[in-house]
Design a protein around this motif. Structure first.
Motif, mmCIF file in Angstrom:
data_model
loop_
_atom_site.group_PDB
_atom_site.id
_atom_site.type_symbol
_atom_site.label_atom_id
_atom_site.label_comp_id
_atom_site.label_asym_id
_atom_site.label_seq_id
_atom_site.Cartn_x
_atom_site.Cartn_y
_atom_site.Cartn_z
ATOM 1 N N ALA A 1 16.898 -11.290 6.230
ATOM 2 C CA ALA A 1 16.437 -10.512 5.178
ATOM 3 C C ALA A 1 16.803 -10.443 3.730
ATOM 4 C CB ALA A 1 16.127 -8.955 5.273
ATOM 5 N N GLN A 2 15.722 -10.842 3.050
ATOM 6 C CA GLN A 2 16.251 -11.173 1.302
ATOM 7 C C GLN A 2 15.850 -10.319 0.323
ATOM 8 O OE1 GLN A 2 17.341 -14.211 0.342
ATOM 9 N NE2 GLN A 2 17.223 -15.120 2.096
ATOM 10 N N PRO A 3 16.808 -9.601 -0.097
ATOM 11 C CA PRO A 3 16.352 -8.600 -1.117
ATOM 12 C C PRO A 3 14.782 -8.883 -2.282
ATOM 13 C CG PRO A 3 18.555 -9.681 -1.401
ATOM 14 C CD PRO A 3 18.369 -10.403 -0.422
ATOM 15 N N HIS A 4 14.562 -7.389 -2.121
ATOM 16 C CA HIS A 4 13.551 -7.408 -3.242
ATOM 17 C C HIS A 4 13.989 -7.174 -4.613
ATOM 18 C CE1 HIS A 4 10.362 -7.434 -0.523
ATOM 19 N NE2 HIS A 4 11.144 -6.072 0.329
ATOM 20 N N GLN A 5 13.069 -8.026 -5.148
ATOM 21 C CA GLN A 5 13.853 -7.981 -6.770
ATOM 22 C C GLN A 5 12.309 -7.104 -7.151
ATOM 23 O OE1 GLN A 5 16.112 -9.533 -8.561
ATOM 24 N NE2 GLN A 5 16.450 -10.532 -6.024
ATOM 25 N N HIS A 6 13.413 -5.922 -7.437
ATOM 26 C CA HIS A 6 12.455 -4.406 -7.984
ATOM 27 C C HIS A 6 11.350 -4.647 -9.179
ATOM 28 C CE1 HIS A 6 15.567 -1.524 -5.208
ATOM 29 N NE2 HIS A 6 14.420 -2.690 -4.770
ATOM 30 N N ASP B 1 0.943 -1.110 0.074
ATOM 31 C CA ASP B 1 0.058 -0.373 -0.128
ATOM 32 C C ASP B 1 1.004 0.962 -0.230
ATOM 33 O OD1 ASP B 1 -2.023 1.271 0.028
ATOM 34 O OD2 ASP B 1 -2.663 1.507 2.151
ATOM 35 N N LEU B 2 1.886 0.846 -1.059
ATOM 36 C CA LEU B 2 2.603 2.462 -0.829
ATOM 37 C C LEU B 2 3.477 2.705 -2.419
ATOM 38 C CD1 LEU B 2 5.393 2.557 2.546
ATOM 39 C CD2 LEU B 2 3.383 3.764 1.899
ATOM 40 N N ALA B 3 2.895 3.955 -2.716
ATOM 41 C CA ALA B 3 3.955 3.815 -4.048
ATOM 42 C C ALA B 3 5.222 3.219 -3.898
ATOM 43 C CB ALA B 3 3.552 5.117 -4.678
ATOM 44 N N THR B 4 5.514 2.151 -4.067
ATOM 45 C CA THR B 4 6.955 2.240 -4.374
ATOM 46 C C THR B 4 7.665 1.185 -4.857
ATOM 47 O OG1 THR B 4 7.051 0.540 -2.418
ATOM 48 C CG2 THR B 4 7.575 2.139 -1.753
ATOM 49 N N MET B 5 8.295 -0.001 -5.207
ATOM 50 C CA MET B 5 9.143 -0.516 -6.503
ATOM 51 C C MET B 5 8.613 -2.135 -5.507
ATOM 52 S SD MET B 5 9.920 0.190 -8.757
ATOM 53 C CE MET B 5 10.943 -0.718 -9.407
ATOM 54 N N GLU B 6 8.938 -1.281 -4.066
ATOM 55 C CA GLU B 6 8.305 -2.691 -2.798
ATOM 56 C C GLU B 6 6.643 -3.135 -3.084
ATOM 57 O OE1 GLU B 6 11.998 -1.567 -1.661
ATOM 58 O OE2 GLU B 6 10.291 -0.549 -1.789
ATOM 59 N N GLY B 7 6.103 -2.159 -3.745
ATOM 60 C CA GLY B 7 4.590 -2.374 -3.865
ATOM 61 C C GLY B 7 4.198 -2.840 -5.698
ATOM 62 N N ALA B 8 5.254 -1.833 -6.141
ATOM 63 C CA ALA B 8 4.980 -2.337 -7.704
ATOM 64 C C ALA B 8 5.674 -4.333 -7.885
ATOM 65 C CB ALA B 8 5.912 -1.259 -8.692
ATOM 66 N N ASN B 9 6.771 -4.279 -6.762
ATOM 67 C CA ASN B 9 7.345 -6.247 -6.856
ATOM 68 C C ASN B 9 6.376 -6.559 -6.605
ATOM 69 O OD1 ASN B 9 7.821 -8.574 -4.727
ATOM 70 N ND2 ASN B 9 9.778 -8.076 -6.332
ATOM 71 N N GLU B 10 4.977 -6.791 -5.860
ATOM 72 C CA GLU B 10 3.559 -7.277 -5.005
ATOM 73 C C GLU B 10 2.743 -7.002 -5.376
ATOM 74 O OE1 GLU B 10 0.565 -7.306 -1.634
ATOM 75 O OE2 GLU B 10 2.305 -6.149 -0.778
ATOM 76 N N ALA B 11 2.455 -6.211 -6.676
ATOM 77 C CA ALA B 11 1.644 -6.653 -7.419
ATOM 78 C C ALA B 11 1.352 -7.293 -8.442
ATOM 79 C CB ALA B 11 1.361 -4.944 -8.365
ATOM 80 N N ALA B 12 3.249 -7.027 -9.353
ATOM 81 C CA ALA B 12 3.269 -8.320 -10.587
ATOM 82 C C ALA B 12 3.750 -9.469 -9.784
ATOM 83 C CB ALA B 12 5.001 -8.205 -10.112
ATOM 84 N N ARG B 13 3.687 -10.383 -8.419
ATOM 85 C CA ARG B 13 3.610 -10.945 -7.623
ATOM 86 C C ARG B 13 1.963 -11.428 -8.181
ATOM 87 N NH1 ARG B 13 7.285 -13.144 -5.002
ATOM 88 N NH2 ARG B 13 9.492 -11.972 -4.961
ATOM 89 N N ARG B 14 1.048 -10.623 -7.946
ATOM 90 C CA ARG B 14 -0.096 -11.154 -7.765
ATOM 91 C C ARG B 14 -0.749 -11.248 -9.627
ATOM 92 N NH1 ARG B 14 -3.590 -9.992 -3.030
ATOM 93 N NH2 ARG B 14 -2.346 -8.909 -1.262
ATOM 94 N N ALA B 15 -0.653 -10.177 -9.867
ATOM 95 C CA ALA B 15 -0.635 -10.829 -11.687
ATOM 96 C C ALA B 15 0.125 -12.068 -12.017
ATOM 97 C CB ALA B 15 0.143 -9.346 -12.584
ATOM 98 N N VAL B 16 1.184 -12.158 -11.546
ATOM 99 C CA VAL B 16 1.991 -13.656 -12.112
ATOM 100 C C VAL B 16 0.525 -14.504 -11.713
ATOM 101 C CG1 VAL B 16 3.431 -15.076 -11.913
ATOM 102 C CG2 VAL B 16 4.166 -13.167 -12.680
ATOM 103 N N ASN B 17 0.196 -14.664 -10.182
ATOM 104 C CA ASN B 17 -0.878 -15.667 -9.447
ATOM 105 C C ASN B 17 -2.022 -15.292 -10.111
ATOM 106 O OD1 ASN B 17 1.147 -16.592 -7.671
ATOM 107 N ND2 ASN B 17 0.132 -15.313 -6.323
ATOM 108 N N GLY B 18 -1.792 -14.755 -10.979
ATOM 109 C CA GLY B 18 -4.023 -14.641 -11.273
ATOM 110 C C GLY B 18 -3.704 -15.166 -13.346
ATOM 111 N N ILE B 19 -2.479 -15.182 -13.652
ATOM 112 C CA ILE B 19 -2.424 -15.708 -14.723
ATOM 113 C C ILE B 19 -2.473 -16.697 -14.715
ATOM 114 C CG2 ILE B 19 -0.752 -15.785 -16.437
ATOM 115 C CD1 ILE B 19 0.221 -12.963 -16.460
ATOM 116 N N ILE B 20 -1.302 -17.298 -13.524
ATOM 117 C CA ILE B 20 -0.598 -18.567 -12.896
ATOM 118 C C ILE B 20 -2.566 -19.565 -13.283
ATOM 119 C CG2 ILE B 20 -0.518 -20.982 -11.626
ATOM 120 C CD1 ILE B 20 1.663 -19.085 -11.435
ATOM 121 N N ALA B 21 -2.732 -18.877 -12.537
ATOM 122 C CA ALA B 21 -4.997 -19.228 -11.851
ATOM 123 C C ALA B 21 -5.544 -19.464 -13.712
ATOM 124 C CB ALA B 21 -4.811 -18.455 -10.924
ATOM 125 N N ALA B 22 -5.175 -18.596 -14.461
ATOM 126 C CA ALA B 22 -6.429 -18.622 -15.531
ATOM 127 C C ALA B 22 -6.156 -19.468 -16.351
ATOM 128 C CB ALA B 22 -6.237 -17.007 -16.041
#
Length: 203
Positions: free
Chosen positions: A189-194, A93-114
């Motif tokens: 802590a593991q580094p984020h993949q932006h 819930d922040l305008a950050t690369m971490e937020g975009a990273n999580e959104a990408a993970r959610r998008a990938v999960n949607g693609i996998i499910a679909a």
């Protein structure tokens, strides 16, 4: 800029150790005009820091109040359209690369499910709010309960408690480091993949 260029030259090398970059390759550079050199402005948390050398005048990080209902999920009514950007609803819930990273993970999960793929789903982590900022969150909750608007000013009590909490966590972190925390059962802590902002569409 000199520091960034030096890091690039140090990182981009051949197996022989020869640097792939030369100063002649650098045409120019640009630093955001909102980044101002100023050691006297308050920096988050809203307490002046003698360590701050730059100040960002663009309040980009925090999403606009009451915008959650206007923001989309990573999936939508179009079966083969998935969204990945920091404006998507995420735990971050922040305008950050971490937020975009999580959104990408959610998008990938949607693609996998679909697609019916058997690929493993991307992991989604819950939001972690650092304990070192607990006092500032407490101050925010107090103001919100009274119907007061947000402010970057902190009460004298809040400043005292925040400094004490910050000092406690510094000592705690120092002891953790001396004890080799990650070797005693503490997770490193593991580094984020932006991630980047994208919209994915499947054929």
């Amino acid at each position: 800029m000199a520091e960034v260029w030096a890091q690039l030259k140090k990182s981009l090398v051949q197996a022989s150790g020869e640097c792939l970059l030369t100063n002649a390759m650098r045409v120019g550079y640009y630093v955001d005009s909102d980044i101002e050199p100023d050691t006297h402005r308050p920096t988050p948390p809203p307490l002046k820091s003698r360590f701050a050398t730059m100040h960002n005048t663009e309040p980009l990080l925090v999403n606009t109040a009451n915008s959650w209902g206007l923001r989309p999920e990573s999936f939508c009514g179009i079966e083969n359209l998935f969204l990945a950007s920091d404006y998507v609803r995420t735990n971050t819930d922040l305008a950050t690369m971490e937020g975009a990273n999580e959104a990408a993970r959610r998008a990938v999960n949607g693609i996998i499910a679909a697609s019916g793929s058997s690929a493993p789903l991307c992991k989604i982590w819950p939001l972690h709010e650092p304990d070192v900022l607990a006092v500032l969150r407490w101050e925010d909750r107090r103001r919100f309960a009274k119907g007061l608007p947000w402010t970057d000013k902190v009460s004298w009590l809040g400043q005292v408690l925040h400094e004490a909490n910050h000092f406690y966590h510094k000592i705690r972190g120092f002891r953790w480091a001396l004890g080799g925390g990650h070797r005693q059962g503490h997770a490193r802590a593991q580094p984020h993949q932006h991630g980047r902002a994208h919209a994915y569409r499947l054929k």
